[in-house]
Design a protein around this motif. Structure first.
Motif: not given
Length: 166
Positions: A128, A133, A135-136, A139-140, A142
């Motif tokens: 990000d 951080r 992107i996984d 934590r993230f 859609y």
């Protein structure tokens, strides 16, 4: 049997795949990122039939990934140069390279990214840009964007409902 054309709707993945979702287009973009610009160079690198290459190059020009520029007057010959949009596609190819090396390089790594100064192999990850951080899925997630239509909002609601059941 009838065949229904794919409609990506507002899906950014579908919209991108409509433009570059075939093997030849992706390989042309790979070669363009590596500095190839001329028809004969693409043809030699890829071993693709000229008619297929011409069609894919035209599609990439039409979709805004490449710009067709004359480089010779007699006879007129053109080169294909990455546009800003085409250069912006580089991280997608990097992600494909890393994924392919992780999951499909059964004989070992044949091609990789390396640091130009140290020669050390890079381990590409998607991060990000705001937080830095990786992107996984932990934590993230859609989410619907400001211009999302009903189909996108429904998809997000279904994702949230599935997550609630897990």
């Amino acid at each position: 049997m009838t065949t229904r054309a794919f409609d990506p709707g507002q899906c950014p993945v579908g919209r991108t795949l409509e433009r570059v979702g075939d093997t030849w287009s992706l390989m042309i973009l790979r070669d363009a990122q590596q500095g190839l610009t001329r028809f004969d160079a693409f043809e030699k690198s890829l071993g693709v039939a000229p008619n297929i290459l011409a069609k894919r190059l035209a599609g990439l020009v039409q979709s805004g990934f490449l710009e067709r520029r004359p480089y010779q007057d007699r006879p007129v010959r053109h080169e294909y140069v990455l546009t800003p949009q085409g250069r912006d596609f580089a991280p997608v190819l990097t992600a494909l390279l890393a994924f392919g090396n992780r999951h499909f390089a059964h004989e070992g790594i044949a091609g990789q990214l390396v640091d130009r100064v140290t020669g050390q192999a890079a381990e590409p990850v998607v991060v990000d840009a705001v937080s830095g951080r990786p992107i996984d899925a932990e934590r993230f997630t859609y989410a619907a964007g400001p211009a999302a239509g009903e189909t996108v909002r429904q998809r997000v609601a279904e994702i949230e409902a599935r997550r609630g059941r897990d």
